[in-house]
Design a protein around this motif. Structure first.
Motif, PDB file in Angstrom:
ATOM      1  N   ALA A   5      60.338   7.606  71.461  1.00 19.97           N
ATOM      2  CA  ALA A   5      61.283   7.254  72.525  1.00 19.97           C
ATOM      3  C   ALA A   5      60.555   6.708  73.745  1.00 19.97           C
ATOM      4  CB  ALA A   5      62.126   8.463  72.901  1.00 19.97           C
ATOM      5  N   ALA A   6      59.399   7.274  74.044  1.00 20.69           N
ATOM      6  CA  ALA A   6      58.616   6.790  75.182  1.00 20.69           C
ATOM      7  C   ALA A   6      58.152   5.347  74.973  1.00 20.69           C
ATOM      8  CB  ALA A   6      57.411   7.701  75.413  1.00 20.69           C
ATOM      9  N   LYS A   7      58.047   4.954  73.712  1.00 20.91           N
ATOM     10  CA  LYS A   7      57.644   3.580  73.378  1.00 20.91           C
ATOM     11  C   LYS A   7      58.855   2.670  73.196  1.00 20.91           C
ATOM     12  CE  LYS A   7      53.483   5.187  71.061  1.00 20.91           C
ATOM     13  NZ  LYS A   7      52.830   5.383  69.771  1.00 20.91           N
ATOM     14  N   GLY A   8      60.060   3.221  73.401  1.00 20.93           N
ATOM     15  CA  GLY A   8      61.267   2.410  73.320  1.00 20.93           C
ATOM     16  C   GLY A   8      62.081   2.574  72.051  1.00 20.93           C
ATOM     17  N   ASP A   9      61.592   3.336  71.082  1.00 22.67           N
ATOM     18  CA  ASP A   9      62.319   3.545  69.829  1.00 22.67           C
ATOM     19  C   ASP A   9      62.985   4.919  69.868  1.00 22.67           C
ATOM     20  OD1 ASP A   9      63.310   3.778  67.274  1.00 22.67           O
ATOM     21  OD2 ASP A   9      61.359   3.766  66.286  1.00 22.67           O
ATOM     22  N   THR A  10      64.272   4.932  70.148  1.00 24.21           N
ATOM     23  CA  THR A  10      64.991   6.199  70.284  1.00 24.21           C
ATOM     24  C   THR A  10      65.657   6.657  68.984  1.00 24.21           C
ATOM     25  OG1 THR A  10      66.976   5.052  71.030  1.00 24.21           O
ATOM     26  CG2 THR A  10      65.441   5.811  72.741  1.00 24.21           C
ATOM     27  N   SER A  11      65.447   5.945  67.893  1.00 28.13           N
ATOM     28  CA  SER A  11      66.168   6.252  66.650  1.00 28.13           C
ATOM     29  C   SER A  11      65.891   7.668  66.139  1.00 28.13           C
ATOM     30  CB  SER A  11      65.840   5.224  65.566  1.00 28.13           C
ATOM     31  OG  SER A  11      64.457   5.235  65.263  1.00 28.13           O
ATOM     32  N   ALA A  12      64.668   8.149  66.227  1.00 27.50           N
ATOM     33  CA  ALA A  12      64.358   9.502  65.750  1.00 27.50           C
ATOM     34  C   ALA A  12      65.055  10.547  66.617  1.00 27.50           C
ATOM     35  CB  ALA A  12      62.854   9.733  65.734  1.00 27.50           C
ATOM     36  N   MET A  13      65.092  10.312  67.919  1.00 24.39           N
ATOM     37  CA  MET A  13      65.766  11.252  68.820  1.00 24.39           C
ATOM     38  C   MET A  13      67.266  11.260  68.548  1.00 24.39           C
ATOM     39  SD  MET A  13      65.195  13.512  71.146  1.00 24.39           S
ATOM     40  CE  MET A  13      63.582  13.140  71.764  1.00 24.39           C
ATOM     41  N   VAL A  14      67.832  10.095  68.345  1.00 22.61           N
ATOM     42  CA  VAL A  14      69.257   9.985  68.028  1.00 22.61           C
ATOM     43  C   VAL A  14      69.560  10.740  66.740  1.00 22.61           C
ATOM     44  CG1 VAL A  14      71.068   8.363  67.323  1.00 22.61           C
ATOM     45  CG2 VAL A  14      69.618   7.834  69.289  1.00 22.61           C
ATOM     46  N   GLN A  15      68.716  10.587  65.744  1.00 27.54           N
ATOM     47  CA  GLN A  15      68.916  11.274  64.469  1.00 27.54           C
ATOM     48  C   GLN A  15      68.873  12.793  64.651  1.00 27.54           C
ATOM     49  OE1 GLN A  15      66.054  10.311  61.443  1.00 27.54           O
ATOM     50  NE2 GLN A  15      67.129  11.462  59.874  1.00 27.54           N
ATOM     51  N   MET A  16      67.962  13.278  65.472  1.00 27.59           N
ATOM     52  CA  MET A  16      67.857  14.717  65.704  1.00 27.59           C
ATOM     53  C   MET A  16      69.122  15.252  66.385  1.00 27.59           C
ATOM     54  SD  MET A  16      63.903  15.258  66.821  1.00 27.59           S
ATOM     55  CE  MET A  16      63.874  17.016  66.482  1.00 27.59           C
ATOM     56  N   VAL A  17      69.598  14.535  67.395  1.00 28.41           N
ATOM     57  CA  VAL A  17      70.809  14.968  68.100  1.00 28.41           C
ATOM     58  C   VAL A  17      72.012  14.911  67.163  1.00 28.41           C
ATOM     59  CG1 VAL A  17      72.387  14.433  69.995  1.00 28.41           C
ATOM     60  CG2 VAL A  17      69.926  14.361  70.385  1.00 28.41           C
TER      61      VAL A  17
END
Length: 85
Positions: free
Chosen positions: A51-63
């Motif tokens: 996410a810090a590098k601009g890719d929020t997909s993993a964080m979105v998947q976790m939520v």
């Protein structure tokens, strides 16, 4: 991630004091426990780095995974309401 959750994430990103307060709250601690269970936080750490590098997909998947359970959905809703105050 629904629109309300995305809005909450953006508000927290822009307001570090609000984020700190949330993370010190009971609901924030419960969220961290849900995000880190199973792998002692390794997945969360990777998601935050991405996410810090601009890719929020993993964080979105976790939520999204958390929101699939009734208790997780309720927790995220309470956090959304607290952030909107």
């Amino acid at each position: 991630m629904d629109e309300n959750t995305a809005r909450m994430a953006e508000q927290l990103r822009k307001n570090p004091a609000m984020l700190k307060s949330l993370m010190q709250s009971r609901d924030g601690q419960a969220l961290m426990q849900m995000l880190t269970q199973g792998d002692q936080g390794a997945g969360l750490q990777r998601a935050v780095q991405s996410a810090a590098k601009g890719d929020t997909s993993a964080m979105v998947q976790m939520v999204n995974q958390i929101m699939q359970t009734p208790s997780g959905a309720e927790l995220v809703e309470r956090i959304n309401k607290a952030v909107q105050k």
